[in-house]
Structures are given as C-alpha cells and as structure tokens.
Design a protein around this motif. Structure first.
Motif, PDB file in Angstrom:
ATOM      1  N   MET A   1      64.079  65.280  32.390  1.00 36.00           N
ATOM      2  CA  MET A   1      62.850  65.949  31.990  1.00 36.00           C
ATOM      3  C   MET A   1      61.648  65.155  32.498  1.00 36.00           C
ATOM      4  N   GLU A   2      60.751  65.812  33.196  1.00 38.24           N
ATOM      5  CA  GLU A   2      59.582  65.146  33.747  1.00 38.24           C
ATOM      6  C   GLU A   2      58.538  64.882  32.660  1.00 38.24           C
ATOM      7  N   ASP A   3      57.792  63.781  32.864  1.00 38.12           N
ATOM      8  CA  ASP A   3      56.717  63.468  31.925  1.00 38.12           C
ATOM      9  C   ASP A   3      55.586  64.482  32.067  1.00 38.12           C
ATOM     10  N   VAL A   4      54.917  64.755  30.953  1.00 42.32           N
ATOM     11  CA  VAL A   4      53.733  65.605  30.952  1.00 42.32           C
ATOM     12  C   VAL A   4      52.507  64.702  31.038  1.00 42.32           C
ATOM     13  N   VAL A   5      51.596  65.025  31.929  1.00 41.75           N
ATOM     14  CA  VAL A   5      50.414  64.186  32.145  1.00 41.75           C
ATOM     15  C   VAL A   5      49.301  64.582  31.175  1.00 41.75           C
ATOM     16  N   LEU A   6      48.695  63.570  30.544  1.00 39.10           N
ATOM     17  CA  LEU A   6      47.534  63.786  29.682  1.00 39.10           C
ATOM     18  C   LEU A   6      46.433  62.826  30.121  1.00 39.10           C
ATOM     19  N   ASN A   7      45.339  63.378  30.614  1.00 36.95           N
ATOM     20  CA  ASN A   7      44.196  62.568  31.028  1.00 36.95           C
ATOM     21  C   ASN A   7      43.329  62.235  29.815  1.00 36.95           C
ATOM     22  N   VAL A   8      43.014  60.954  29.647  1.00 40.55           N
ATOM     23  CA  VAL A   8      42.229  60.511  28.497  1.00 40.55           C
ATOM     24  C   VAL A   8      41.102  59.590  28.952  1.00 40.55           C
ATOM     25  N   GLU A   9      40.142  59.400  28.051  1.00 39.37           N
ATOM     26  CA  GLU A   9      39.045  58.459  28.265  1.00 39.37           C
ATOM     27  C   GLU A   9      38.968  57.539  27.059  1.00 39.37           C
ATOM     28  N   VAL A  61      50.251  58.984  29.987  1.00 35.91           N
ATOM     29  CA  VAL A  61      48.844  58.899  29.601  1.00 35.91           C
ATOM     30  C   VAL A  61      48.065  58.247  30.743  1.00 35.91           C
ATOM     31  N   LYS A  62      47.119  58.996  31.308  1.00 35.33           N
ATOM     32  CA  LYS A  62      46.304  58.489  32.415  1.00 35.33           C
ATOM     33  C   LYS A  62      44.887  58.203  31.928  1.00 35.33           C
ATOM     34  N   PHE A  63      44.525  56.907  31.949  1.00 32.98           N
ATOM     35  CA  PHE A  63      43.174  56.518  31.557  1.00 32.98           C
ATOM     36  C   PHE A  63      42.221  56.697  32.741  1.00 32.98           C
ATOM     37  N   GLN A  64      40.943  56.759  32.414  1.00 33.68           N
ATOM     38  CA  GLN A  64      39.920  57.017  33.422  1.00 33.68           C
ATOM     39  C   GLN A  64      39.844  55.911  34.472  1.00 33.68           C
ATOM     40  N   ASP A  65      40.257  54.678  34.094  1.00 32.11           N
ATOM     41  CA  ASP A  65      40.202  53.554  35.037  1.00 32.11           C
ATOM     42  C   ASP A  65      41.439  53.484  35.932  1.00 32.11           C
ATOM     43  N   GLY A  66      42.337  54.484  35.817  1.00 33.16           N
ATOM     44  CA  GLY A  66      43.531  54.516  36.654  1.00 33.16           C
ATOM     45  C   GLY A  66      44.774  53.952  35.988  1.00 33.16           C
ATOM     46  N   THR A  67      44.628  53.342  34.819  1.00 30.19           N
ATOM     47  CA  THR A  67      45.779  52.804  34.088  1.00 30.19           C
ATOM     48  C   THR A  67      46.670  53.936  33.584  1.00 30.19           C
ATOM     49  N   GLU A  68      47.983  53.738  33.671  1.00 33.22           N
ATOM     50  CA  GLU A  68      48.935  54.736  33.180  1.00 33.22           C
ATOM     51  C   GLU A  68      49.878  54.098  32.164  1.00 33.22           C
ATOM     52  N   ARG A  69      50.128  54.810  31.086  1.00 33.46           N
ATOM     53  CA  ARG A  69      51.069  54.369  30.062  1.00 33.46           C
ATOM     54  C   ARG A  69      51.943  55.546  29.656  1.00 33.46           C
TER      55      ARG A  69
END
Length: 228
Positions: A1-9, A61-69
């Motif tokens: 199952m692929e991860d779902v992307v959520l863009n956050v700030e 989880v994609k942060f605005q600075d490019g960090t992914e968790r």
C-alpha cells in the motif's frame, strides 16, 4: 500500500488563536514522535478526506521546508454541533519501529440468517492492531455470508498475516440476533384475561337503604305513629 501524501506547514498560532485558521480553510494539528512534537497546519480538504476514509493509510508528511516524515493519523477532534474538524494528531513512525493504529472493519456478503428474519448487529467498527508500517492492512474484512441466526464472528476469527491484534479476542464483531417474538392471543388467553378484569369499585360514602328510611318524596306509611 502506497503512502498518502499530506502537505503541512509549521504553525505559529497556538491555543485559542489557532481558531483563526478556520477562516483560511486550514486545520491545526500536532506531529508527535517520542518527545518531539511539532505544531502544524494543513488544508482542510485533504485532512477531511483522510479522517473520513474507510481504509487505513500510512501518511507521508511533507513539511514546507522539504522535510518528510512518515506518520499515521492518531486522533481527530470534531465540533460536537456542526461536525467540522477542529484538530488532528499525527503519530510519527521511526525507522524499523512497529506502528500501533486502528483499522476499520468492512463487512461483505449477506448473512443467510437475515432471510430467516434475523437482524444483523454490527458491534465493533474498528480494530486496534500493531504491525510493520509497510504491512498496514487497509481494513479488516469480515464475510458474513454463512452466518445463521445466533451466529457471530469474533475478533479471534480474523486472519491477518504479520499483524498483532491488541483488542479482546473474544469480543464479537458482528452477530445475527433472533427476530423479536410477538405473542399471539389465543381463545384461552383471552378468556383468562377476561376473568382477571378488576371488580367494579365500591363508591365510598354511599349507604344502603334500610326499611325504616322511606324513599325521598314518599309519604310515611299509614298507621305508624310519630314519636313523641
């Protein structure tokens, strides 16, 4: 199952001030991982889709600075009046660490007991499990086709490879309960009910007439002397 992307700030408004985000169609949240916690915000639409999904997802989880968790949606708080999402929590996943989360229960098929008048009672809608983040099942599927009246499927009946179930294994997920019984009135029960009718109540204060008391408006009998 692929991860779902959520863009956050990352979020600067905290406490009661975070309510201002509603005007911008943003929802406040927190990302937790051990002792680390980051206040963040995300667009309302993707958060609402994640919260209302009938399947479980590992979130990138994609942060605005490019960090992914990587994380899972741990808790969602709703407005009790209008039902809008007020806040959400993301639980971060460490590399090589198992994840604990809840997955939805999905019923398939039509129980044969329903054709006999039974009622399908779905008691448990989510199951708490622990597994590898790359092996998270989208849901727990329960086939109810063979369930007759009074039959059940318990948590212990679930077959999910590589998954540890944390809930009580003896709990029933779904049961076909018997139809309610309605007693039909027979001549015997009707006669019995008639004999059990309460007697007519006696009127208090009403006295019986005696022979000495003449009816109202009638003259006294002749030959009787009045008392001196």
């Amino acid at each position: 199952m692929e991860d779902v992307v959520l863009n956050v700030e990352k979020r600067s408004l905290v406490g009661k001030k975070a309510k201002r985000l509603q005007a911008e169609k943003k929802i406040p949240g927190v990302f937790y991982m051990g002792s680390e916690n980051v206040a963040l915000q995300a667009d309302e639409v993707p958060v609402r889709k994640l919260a209302g999904s009938h399947t479980t997802h590992v979130i990138k989880v994609k942060f605005q600075d490019g960090t992914e968790r990587r994380a899972v949606l741990n808790e969602v708080q709703y407005d009790p009046v209008v039902g809008h999402i007020l806040h959400f929590d993301l639980h971060g996943i460490r590399e090589g660490e198992k994840v604990t989360l809840q997955i939805p229960v999905q019923l398939v098929g039509t129980a044969k007991g329903i054709k006999d008048g039974g009622i399908l009672q779905h008691s448990i809608h989510r199951i708490r499990i622990q597994c590898d983040p790359d092996n998270v099942p989208e849901h727990a599927m329960v086939d109810v086709s063979e369930l007759g009246i009074s039959d059940s499927v318990h948590i212990k009946d679930l077959k999910m490879e590589g998954v540890k179930i944390l809930d009580n294994l003896e709990s029933a997920i779904v049961t076909v309960v018997p139809p309610p019984t309605i007693k039909e009135e027979t001549p015997e029960t009707a006669a019995l009910a008639a004999t059990e009718q309460p007697a007519e109540p006696e009127v208090i204060g009403k006295t019986k007439k005696t022979e000495e008391e003449p009816e109202a408006g009638q003259p006294e009998e002749k030959g009787k002397k009045k008392a001196d």
